[in-house]
Structure formats: structure tokens, C-alpha cells
Design a protein around this motif. Sequence first.
Motif, PDB file in Angstrom:
ATOM      1  N   GLY A 151       0.786  -1.216   0.000  1.00  0.00           N
ATOM      2  CA  GLY A 151       0.000   0.000   0.000  1.00  0.00           C
ATOM      3  C   GLY A 151       0.824   1.274   0.000  1.00  0.00           C
ATOM      4  O   GLY A 151       2.016   1.283   0.333  1.00  0.00           O
ATOM      5  N   TYR A 152       0.181   2.347  -0.361  1.00  0.00           N
ATOM      6  CA  TYR A 152       0.847   3.656  -0.351  1.00  0.00           C
ATOM      7  C   TYR A 152       1.303   4.008   1.060  1.00  0.00           C
ATOM      8  O   TYR A 152       2.275   4.747   1.236  1.00  0.00           O
ATOM      9  N   ASN A 153       0.625   3.449   2.067  1.00  0.00           N
ATOM     10  CA  ASN A 153       1.065   3.645   3.449  1.00  0.00           C
ATOM     11  C   ASN A 153       2.474   3.085   3.660  1.00  0.00           C
ATOM     12  O   ASN A 153       3.250   3.631   4.450  1.00  0.00           O
ATOM     13  N   TRP A 154       2.818   2.014   2.966  1.00  0.00           N
ATOM     14  CA  TRP A 154       4.179   1.475   3.054  1.00  0.00           C
ATOM     15  C   TRP A 154       5.167   2.348   2.285  1.00  0.00           C
ATOM     16  O   TRP A 154       6.292   2.574   2.743  1.00  0.00           O
ATOM     17  N   ALA A 155       4.770   2.833   1.122  1.00  0.00           N
ATOM     18  CA  ALA A 155       5.680   3.612   0.284  1.00  0.00           C
ATOM     19  C   ALA A 155       6.141   4.881   0.993  1.00  0.00           C
ATOM     20  O   ALA A 155       7.331   5.232   0.961  1.00  0.00           O
ATOM     21  N   THR A 156       5.212   5.585   1.632  1.00  0.00           N
ATOM     22  CA  THR A 156       5.599   6.826   2.313  1.00  0.00           C
ATOM     23  C   THR A 156       6.502   6.530   3.506  1.00  0.00           C
ATOM     24  O   THR A 156       7.408   7.313   3.814  1.00  0.00           O
TER      25      THR A 156
END
Length: 481
Positions: free
Chosen positions: A410-415
Motif C-alpha cells: 500500500g501507499y502507506n508502506w511507500a511513504t
Amino acid sequence: MRRMLGALLAVGVIAGVAAPAHAEPALDWQPCAENAEVECSTVRAPLDWANPRGEQIDIAVARRPATDPARRIGTLVHMPGGPGGTGVSSLVAGNPFAADLAARFDVVSYDPRGFGGSHQLRCDPALIAERPDVRPDGPEHFQRLLDHNRRASGDCRARSGAIVDHMDTASVARDIDAFRAALGEQQLSLYGISYGTLTGQMYAEQFPERVRSLVLDSVFDHSQDTAGFLVTQAEAAEDSFGEFAKWCERDAACALHGEDVGAVFDELYARADAGELPQPGGSEPMTPQDLTRSTISAFYGPDWHALAAELDALRNSEPIATARQQEPIPNPAAAFCGDHRIEARSAEDYARLWKRQEQAAPHLRGGVGGALAPHCLDWRAPVQNPQHVPEIRTAAPILILNALHDPATGYNWATTVDSHVERATLLTYDGWGHGVYDRNECTLDAAHAYLIDGVMPPEGAHCPAVQPEPVQTAVRPVAPW
């Protein structure tokens, strides 16, 4: 699009020594049996990198030489996803990169240790198939889960030996450096997709000076503890479900257009929980985990049109023309458990963890990792590479690519990963699905500018979304990442 990208990119030449002149490889390259245009070989590596003089294993590798040798930059390593995804057969089938990169790089990939042609792990498939439902159901059920995990790990060890103890991505990264040395390269360019981004992070952590460039596409966050992992995975999956429901609301092409998509799914989940949902094309009923897994797999593309039709057919007990599935990976838990210390002290603690991920994903009840992580409880092999914030201090900047709505990484991991790596830049694809590199001209140009010329996008750069279209011949993933 190229004009837009020209405004998007900022020049930042990759630091580090220049790639060496092409040397005669120490590897014994031979034409691959399935495709003579691709070269295959093996490299010897220690089973246990802490004991380099001990037992040795063969790591299978394959290479597509640069199509324009006069302009060759060096070697670009494709790190497959998984855990357990294999790179040799994929490279034999086709080049994962577009012509611009194929011209300038020898593209090399490999089978991670324990999979494919790299000392393959062998386990009893019947025992694996007997896995208990991972949803909590009291102390006796929790004990059955633990007992099964112990038996499964013991069976894998009895059939395969000590490889079960050394399938973590830190060890795979050392294997990559072994064939770097055999290739005669001072530095590598690397591209990791999904779980392969964890291998890329482990390589950069252990060998920072050997990284010419590194692309982390759909990036894995290795800093989460058990609860954080389950919850962030659930959040990512539920976000993709929400995007699917929004599409159904606005697009008459959705078979569920005008309906409450969440309510439709919840009804199907309840029927699956009661054992009353027929398995498409099978005699056994569909379990809630089957329903969740097949739904999330449709978000990888994404393949919204087919998913809506499938959910509609399921509720009406109609035949389903399901998408072709990838071959299942044999026991990916063996690799995942080498990278993750998954902890639940009791049945009550396990139930609390499950409740947290259900709260984060009220429809799907969890993410892709939620079905795999429980099989690490009491798995009898050491956690060689437990969760941590990787210390990455490469001279070369690192490019992170991630979709804003990715169901698996998820984008939560990317940030989070972007915040952990000092010299990283996150390029956001403002769309859906898993994997960003070839989504559109913008993402391709950004990746190529970085890998070829060291041109990095500016902080906060975005590439526009491509609206999902019906997929004619979808291939659904079965591996978590």
C-alpha cells in the motif's frame, strides 16, 4: 506525455564509480533449454552465509545480453516478487523491460534460494493443504494452528534439509552479490518488484557501495511489527475495495452499478462463512478466505469489470468464467517466516490482532499478508532477517515507485520507506493496481531516465492514472506479493 515528463524530471546524476568495461564472465553461460536467445547458468553460494566454507548450493541465473552492446551500461538485475516468485523462467519467457533498457543493459534474473532451480524447498503438499483456517476460533483452534505450523516446518526440513533455515531475503541479497562478482561487475543496477523490493533493500543495506541504481517498484515495508503489518496490509486492501466500489457507483459498465457493493460483498462473505457459497468450478464450498483472496487478486491489475461480474454471478449461483491463475508457489511461508518474527502470545492475543485488522478492513477483513503471517507462529526455523528499519546509505539515490491505490504494497508502506531512506525519491502513480514501471509513458520515462542517465524526478512527483479497462485474458496472482 513526454512534454509533461520533461517538466516533471530534475537532473541528478547517479553517484558512484562508473560501470566497468565488460569482462568475460566467470559464469558458464549456456543457451537456456526453453529459449536459446537467453543464457542460463548457476552460481555456487554457501547454504549459510555465516559459514561460507560450509555446504554450498546452486543458484539458478539467466541473462538477456544488451541488444546494443556498443552502448551497454552494465548489468540490470530483475528481482522477482513473491515470496517465492522465480526470475529465470520469467526472463526466458520475455524481457521484463522495454526496448530502451534492453538495449543498454544485460538483464539478469535468478530463482531465489529455495525456489525454482535454486535448491528448491520440498514439502508435503497434502500437509500444506490441511492448514487450519487462520481466523481465530478459541484456544483449541489456536493450538491446532501452532501444531500444524510445527509439523509443516518439520516436514519441510525432513524433505529438504537446512535450506528451510536460510531462505530470507538478506541471504538472497548475498547470492546476488555472489553473481555480481562472478560477472566481473563493480556495481549493479537493480530493479525490484513487490517482495523483490525487500531483497533490494537488503542488498543496499549490506552492499551500499555496489549499488549504481536501485528501483523499488511497489515497495515492501520491513519495519512493521506483527500488529502494524496486519493492520497496514488490511488498510491497503480495503482502500482498493473502496476504489472499486466508487468505480461501480459512477460507471454503468460495472455489473453491480447502482447497488451497495459493500453490502453485496458482506452477504457473500456471510454465505461463505456458513459454508453456503459454491466454489466456482469446484466441488468444495468457497471459504471466506477464498473470497477475500480472489477479490484482492482482482485489484492487482486492476480487473474491476471481471470482478464485478464474478461477484454478481456468485450471489446468483451462476457459472463464472474465472481469470487464469498463476501456478501456486510451494509454501511461500518458508521464505516469509525467515524475514518476519510474527508473534501472538495466546489465543486471546491472536484474536485481538485479528480484530484490529478486521476493523481496518470492515469488508475484506484483512489484507494479503493476513493469510500468510499466521503460518509463522511456532514455525520451527530461525528468523534470520527479522523486521527492522533498513540502514540504507548508498551514494546513489534510490527511486521508489508506488501506486496511490495498491492492494498489496500500500501507499502507506511507500511513504514510510521513503521517510526511512535519506536519498530516496517517491514517484507516485495516481492510479490503481500493483506494479508501476510500465503503467504509462510517464512511469516508463521516469524509470528509464533514472536507470540510464541518473535523472531523478523531483520530490513529490506524480504520474497520472490510467482508467482500468476490461481485461481480455487476465492472469490472477496467487502469491502474496
